[in-house]
Design an enzyme around this catalytic site. Structure first.
Site, PDB file in Angstrom:
ATOM      1  N   TYR A 138       0.804  -1.225   0.000  1.00 47.87           N
ATOM      2  CA  TYR A 138       0.000   0.000   0.000  1.00 47.87           C
ATOM      3  C   TYR A 138       0.838   1.278   0.000  1.00 47.87           C
ATOM      4  O   TYR A 138       0.289   2.369   0.114  1.00 47.87           O
ATOM      5  CB  TYR A 138      -0.925   0.017   1.228  1.00 47.87           C
ATOM      6  N   LYS A 188       1.059 -15.211   5.010  1.00 41.33           N
ATOM      7  CA  LYS A 188       1.225 -16.166   3.909  1.00 41.33           C
ATOM      8  C   LYS A 188       2.717 -16.491   3.830  1.00 41.33           C
ATOM      9  O   LYS A 188       3.355 -16.409   2.774  1.00 41.33           O
ATOM     10  CB  LYS A 188       0.697 -15.525   2.614  1.00 41.33           C
ATOM     11  N   ASP A 220      -5.146 -17.982   3.148  1.00 41.25           N
ATOM     12  CA  ASP A 220      -6.124 -18.768   2.377  1.00 41.25           C
ATOM     13  C   ASP A 220      -6.948 -19.649   3.318  1.00 41.25           C
ATOM     14  O   ASP A 220      -8.177 -19.735   3.202  1.00 41.25           O
ATOM     15  CB  ASP A 220      -5.432 -19.590   1.266  1.00 41.25           C
ATOM     16  N   ASP A 244      -7.254  -6.062   4.313  1.00 35.62           N
ATOM     17  CA  ASP A 244      -8.262  -5.474   3.430  1.00 35.62           C
ATOM     18  C   ASP A 244      -9.208  -6.557   2.929  1.00 35.62           C
ATOM     19  O   ASP A 244     -10.431  -6.431   2.993  1.00 35.62           O
ATOM     20  CB  ASP A 244      -7.573  -4.793   2.239  1.00 35.62           C
ATOM     21  N   ASP A 248     -13.568  -7.627   4.249  1.00 38.25           N
ATOM     22  CA  ASP A 248     -14.809  -7.624   3.461  1.00 38.25           C
ATOM     23  C   ASP A 248     -15.555  -8.942   3.688  1.00 38.25           C
ATOM     24  O   ASP A 248     -16.782  -8.961   3.846  1.00 38.25           O
ATOM     25  CB  ASP A 248     -14.536  -7.430   1.958  1.00 38.25           C
TER      26      ASP A 248
HETATM   27  C1  IPM Z   1     -10.733  -0.266   2.717  1.00 39.98           C
HETATM   28  C2  IPM Z   1     -10.783   0.081   1.244  1.00 39.98           C
HETATM   29  C3  IPM Z   1      -9.499   0.818   0.851  1.00 39.98           C
HETATM   30  C4  IPM Z   1      -8.338  -0.113   1.129  1.00 39.98           C
HETATM   31  C5  IPM Z   1      -9.477   1.331  -0.610  1.00 39.98           C
HETATM   32  C6  IPM Z   1     -10.652   2.236  -0.904  1.00 39.98           C
HETATM   33  C7  IPM Z   1      -8.187   2.015  -0.960  1.00 39.98           C
HETATM   34  O1  IPM Z   1     -10.981  -1.066   0.476  1.00 39.98           O
HETATM   35  O2  IPM Z   1     -10.686   0.666   3.539  1.00 39.98           O
HETATM   36  O3  IPM Z   1     -10.772  -1.444   3.049  1.00 39.98           O
HETATM   37  O4  IPM Z   1      -7.954  -0.921   0.266  1.00 39.98           O
HETATM   38  O5  IPM Z   1      -7.786  -0.024   2.213  1.00 39.98           O
HETATM   39 MG    MG Z   2     -11.344  -2.797   1.628  1.00 41.07          MG
END
Ligand code: IPM
Ligand code: MG
Length: 351
Positions: A138, A188, A220, A244, A248
Site C-alpha cells: 500500500y 502467507k 487462504d 483489506d 470484506d
Molecule cells: C478499505 C478500502 C481501501 C483499502 C481502498 C478504498 C483504498 O478497500 O478501507 O478497506 O484498500 O484499504
Molecule cells: Mg477494503
C-alpha cells in the site's frame, strides 16, 4: 467543566454525507445523555472537489487534521473520477500522513438473522481484526516499466520491524483485554518467505504476554475458517493487504457491508473512523442507505476519545434495535436512513 472533543467531519461522496449526517444525530444523543460535548468542523473533501479541477485534498490539509481529536469519515469514490486517485489521496493519505497504523475492524454479528452461514448464530461471529495500516504493497511505490512483451509491473511488499512490532503489540494488548485472550496472526509465510518476520515478531512480543494464547494461520486457510468456523477467532493481526481482503469477508459474515465499521487509529493521537462500505453511488441522495456502519464508527470514535460508556451505549443501541426488529435490516432500502438514525438515537437517549 464538560469534557469537550474536537471532531472533523468528512462526508465525502455518494451516500457518505447522508450516513454521516445520520450518525451525527446519534452522537448528539450520546452527548446529551453522557454529559460531554463535541465541536465539529465539516471538511468538503470529495471527488466533486477533484472533478472541479482541484485536488480532493492536499497533504497540508491532511496534516492540519492534527488539531482534531478524531475524524468521522463517510465514504469516497466516484465513477467519474479516474479509478483509485481520490481514494488514494483522501483515505490512504490520512492513513499514511497521520500514521494511523492500526485499522481496527470488529467482526460482530448483532443478531442471528444477520449471519448468512449455515448453522451459525450471532454468538459464533464475534472477533476483531487488527489490520496493519501503513505498510505492505500500500505504500504507492513501484511502477510499470518497459514496453511490449517486456512490460513489468512491480510493487514491493515492504514491512519494517518497527511497523510490525507496534501493530503486533497493539493486538496483544487488545487480545489481553478480551475474555478469550487469543491472538491469531494471519499471513502467507509459506509462499512469501519475507513474512517470516511477522512470525518472529509474534513470538518475540508474545513472550511479554504469557496470558495471551497465540497461533498463526495462512490467509487462504483463514478465509475458509471465517466461513466454516468463525467461532474459533478472537483477535486477529494481519498485514495491510490481507486485512483489506479478509475484512470484506468478515463484514459479509456479520451481516454485510451495511453494518461494519472501522477505526484507523494511532493510539492517543488524531484518529479516523469510518463505515467499511463505500460511496454506493446508485443509492446516493435517496435516503435509503443504512447508517449503521457510520453509527458503528461513532461508537469506535467515542471509545477513542475516552467516552467508553457512550461508545458502549451506542453499540448496545444498534444491537438491541436490530434484535427487537425495530431496525429492519442492514441492506440499502430496508428502511429510511433518517428513521434508523432516529430509532438508534432514541435508544441511546432512553435505553
Ligand atoms: C478499505 C478500502 C481501501 C483499502 C481502498 C478504498 C483504498 O478497500 O478501507 O478497506 O484498500 O484499504
Ligand atoms: Mg477494503
Amino acid at each position: 467543566m464538560t469534557r469537550a472533543h474536537r471532531v472533523a467531519v468528512i462526508g465525502g461522496d455518494g451516500i457518505g454525507p447522508e450516513v454521516t449526517r445520520a450518525a451525527l444525530r446519534v452522537l448528539d444523543a450520546a452527548e446529551r445523555r453522557f454529559g460531554f460535548s463535541t465541536s465539529r468542523e465539516e471538511l468538503p473533501w470529495s471527488s466533486a472537489r477533484y472533478l472541479e479541477g482541484g485536488a480532493a485534498v492536499t497533504p497540508a490539509e491532511i496534516d492540519a487534521l492534527r488539531r482534531f481529536d478524531a475524524i468521522l469519515f463517510g465514504a469516497i469514490g466516484d465513477p467519474r473520477a479516474p479509478r483509485g486517485v481520490v481514494e488514494r489521496d483522501v483515505i490512504l493519505g490520512m492513513r499514511r500522513r497521520l500514521d494511523l497504523f492500526v485499522n481496527l475492524r470488529p467482526i460482530v454479528a448483532y443478531d442471528d438473522r444477520l449471519v448468512p452461514l449455515k448453522g451459525k448464530r450471532a454468538e459464533d461471529v464475534d472477533f476483531v481484526v487488527v489490520r496493519e495500516n501503513t505498510e505492505d504493497v500500500y505504500t504507492q511505490t513501484g511502477a510499470i516499466t518497459g514496453s511490449g512483451k517486456d512490460q513489468v509491473a512491480e510493487a514491493p511488499m515492504r514491512f519494517t520491524r518497527p511497523g510490525i512490532e507496534r501493530v503486533v503489540r497493539y493486538a496483544f494488548e487488545l487480545a489481553r483485554s478480551r475474555p478469550r485472550k487469543h491472538l491469531t496472526l494471519v499471513d502467507k509465510s509459506n509462499a512469501i518467505p519475507v513474512q517470516q518476520l511477522w512470525r518472529d515478531i509474534l513470538e518475540e512480543v508474545g513472550t511479554g504476554y504469557p496470558d495471551v494464547e497465540r497461533d498463526a494461520m495462512y490467509v487462504d486457510a483463514a478465509t475458509m475458517w471465517f466461513v466454516l468456523k468463525p467461532e474459533r477467532f478472537d483477535t486477529i493481526v494481519t498485514t495491510n493487504l490481507f486485512g483489506d481482503i479478509i475484512t470484506d469477508l468478515g463484514a459479509a459474515i456479520c451481516g454485510g457491508l451495511g453494518v461494519a465499521a472501522s477505526g484507523n487509529i494511532n493510539p492517543g493521537r488524531t484518529s479516523m473512523f469510518e463505515p467499511i462500505h463505500g460511496s454506493a453511488p446508485k443509492y446516493a441522495g435517496r435516503g435509503v442507505a443504512s447508517p449503521l456502519g457510520a453509527i458503528g464508527a461513532v461508537a469506535l470514535l467515542l471509545r477513542h476519545v475516552g467516552e467508553r460508556e457512550a461508545g458502549d451505549a451506542v453499540e448496545r443501541a444498534i444491537r438491541d434495535r436490530l434484535r427487537d426488529g425495530r431496525v429492519k435490516g442492514v441492506e440499502a432500502g430496508a428502511q429510511r436512513t433518517d428513521e434508523v438514525a432516529e430509532i438508534i438515537a432514541e435508544a441511546v437517549s432512553a435505553p
